[in-house]
Scaffold this motif. Structure first.
Motif, mmCIF file in Angstrom:
data_model
loop_
_atom_site.group_PDB
_atom_site.id
_atom_site.type_symbol
_atom_site.label_atom_id
_atom_site.label_comp_id
_atom_site.label_asym_id
_atom_site.label_seq_id
_atom_site.Cartn_x
_atom_site.Cartn_y
_atom_site.Cartn_z
ATOM 1 N N ALA A 1 2.322 6.438 -2.662
ATOM 2 C CA ALA A 1 3.489 7.339 -2.917
ATOM 3 C C ALA A 1 3.551 7.540 -4.305
ATOM 4 N N ALA A 2 3.443 6.301 -5.057
ATOM 5 C CA ALA A 2 3.602 6.536 -6.586
ATOM 6 C C ALA A 2 2.246 7.331 -7.263
ATOM 7 N N ARG B 1 0.539 9.471 -5.598
ATOM 8 C CA ARG B 1 0.765 10.892 -4.939
ATOM 9 C C ARG B 1 -0.686 11.203 -4.194
ATOM 10 N N MET B 2 -1.002 10.511 -3.175
ATOM 11 C CA MET B 2 -1.922 10.609 -2.526
ATOM 12 C C MET B 2 -1.736 9.832 -1.046
ATOM 13 N N SER B 3 -2.785 9.866 -0.022
ATOM 14 C CA SER B 3 -2.311 9.484 1.305
ATOM 15 C C SER B 3 -2.860 7.994 1.249
ATOM 16 N N ARG B 4 -2.385 7.250 2.323
ATOM 17 C CA ARG B 4 -2.337 5.740 2.467
ATOM 18 C C ARG B 4 -3.885 5.421 2.434
ATOM 19 N N SER B 5 -4.569 6.348 3.230
ATOM 20 C CA SER B 5 -6.048 6.135 3.799
ATOM 21 C C SER B 5 -6.730 6.205 2.429
ATOM 22 N N GLN B 6 -6.541 7.226 1.598
ATOM 23 C CA GLN B 6 -7.176 7.532 0.316
ATOM 24 C C GLN B 6 -6.841 6.271 -0.695
ATOM 25 N N ALA B 7 -5.737 5.975 -0.703
ATOM 26 C CA ALA B 7 -5.329 4.754 -1.974
ATOM 27 C C ALA B 7 -5.927 3.671 -1.405
ATOM 28 N N HIS B 8 -6.046 3.414 0.134
ATOM 29 C CA HIS B 8 -6.759 2.190 0.420
ATOM 30 C C HIS B 8 -8.278 2.197 0.120
ATOM 31 N N ARG B 9 -8.908 3.066 0.044
ATOM 32 C CA ARG B 9 -10.501 3.032 -0.112
ATOM 33 C C ARG B 9 -10.477 2.870 -1.473
ATOM 34 N N LEU C 1 0.801 -1.154 -0.053
ATOM 35 C CA LEU C 1 -0.186 -0.088 0.033
ATOM 36 C C LEU C 1 0.732 1.432 -0.007
ATOM 37 N N ARG C 2 1.800 1.329 0.762
ATOM 38 C CA ARG C 2 2.614 2.501 0.933
ATOM 39 C C ARG C 2 3.259 2.823 -0.175
ATOM 40 N N GLU C 3 3.922 1.934 -1.152
ATOM 41 C CA GLU C 3 4.534 2.185 -2.391
ATOM 42 C C GLU C 3 3.440 2.656 -3.523
#
Length: 307
Positions: free
Chosen positions: A65-66, A68-76, A60-62
């Protein structure tokens, strides 16, 4: 619970209605710009991040980062994609990768690519630019085969036409396939051609192939048909293998025909056609990763011509 539902309905109804499509004035014209759904555009960044991962999967963290958003937003977003089959999450490692639905979308897009049509479109543009006759060749059962022919400003009188099979060693299209095609595809035809006593010595053929790989194009002058010169450039598929050859014909007596201007125009046309069918410049030519790329030395010597 009913009250919550009523409030949520009320809040939604209180939201402003969709704004009218924006308008932009350019050169006296009013261009209507489509209003897009920003969440979809944001979600595409997640998918692009997954496509760029070296191993095809990432934590998730990578991805966050790639993209360009927060982890919580990317997770959703990832959860939504998992629910629809666009993304997979490995149970043990927790790593994310593209799922079966993404594969279906990709295959559907690839199935709609028309190599010949895309290359022919660029060939026509090239003919308009340089004014010379153009031809498009693909790899057929008997070698480079002409599948498109477009007359230039001055039509040429020649025996070549659609369906003509070009020699591997003495044509510029043949040289392109010798330089960039997978060796197993060309070896049998090349051996058969050389068995007749025609073509170059192994040393000259090796030099020609290496030069073509270095330059990215091939030229001939009077080798196939006396008085005709040609420039040929490869069209690559997404894996970096040549699927077509774009070529232009001119008079061997015209010193300006083999100019760098015409060569560059042909290279640009081929790159646009390659990009349109999924190739990327970073992919390069697949032949450079092929263990048997230097296959010429293993060829049987060319037999002496019969007297």
């Amino acid at each position: 619970m009913a009250k919550v539902e009523r409030k949520s309905v009320k809040r939604r109804s209180a939201e402003p209605r969709t704004k009218p499509v924006a308008e932009l004035a350019t050169g006296g014209e009013v261009v209507r710009m489509r209003k897009s759904i920003q969440s979809v555009e944001t979600g595409v960044r997640i998918l692009d991040a997954l496509m760029q991962t070296p191993l095809g999967r990432a934590p998730l963290r990578e991805i966050a980062a790639a993209a360009r958003m927060s982890r919580s937003q990317a997770h959703r977003y990832l959860l939504a994609y998992i629910n629809t089959g666009v993304v997979n999450q490995e149970p043990q490692s927790g790593l994310y990768s593209l799922g079966p639905m993404a594969l279906k979308i990709g295959l559907s897009a690839v199935s709609r690519l028309d190599v010949v049509q895309q290359s022919a479109n660029e060939l026509r543009n090239l003919v308009d630019t340089v004014g010379c006759t153009g031809l498009l060749s693909i790899w057929g059962d008997h070698g480079p085969t002409v599948v498109r022919w477009i007359d230039g400003r001055r039509p040429m009188v020649t025996s070549l036409n659609i369906g003509s099979v070009l020699p591997l060693q003495n044509s510029s299209a043949g040289t392109i396939f010798l330089a960039f095609q997978a060796p197993p595809k060309v070896l049998q035809l090349l051996e058969s051609e050389r068995a007749t006593g025609h073509g170059d010595s192994r040393r000259e053929l090796n030099r020609k192939i290496k030069t073509t790989r270095k330059d990215g194009y091939a030229t001939v002058s009077g080798d196939v048909i006396p008085g005709l010169a040609a420039i040929s450039v490869p069209v690559f598929d997404m894996a970096g293998w040549p699927v077509a050859v774009i070529g232009v014909l001119g008079s061997a007596a015209d010193k300006a025909f083999l100019s760098q201007r015409n060569i560059d125009a042909a290279l640009d046309a081929a790159q646009r056609a390659s990009t349109a069918i999924g190739w990327q410049p970073s992919t390069g030519a697949a032949i450079f990763a092929e263990p048997d790329a230097d296959y010429v030395d293993a060829l049987a010597p060319k037999p002496a011509p019969r007297g």
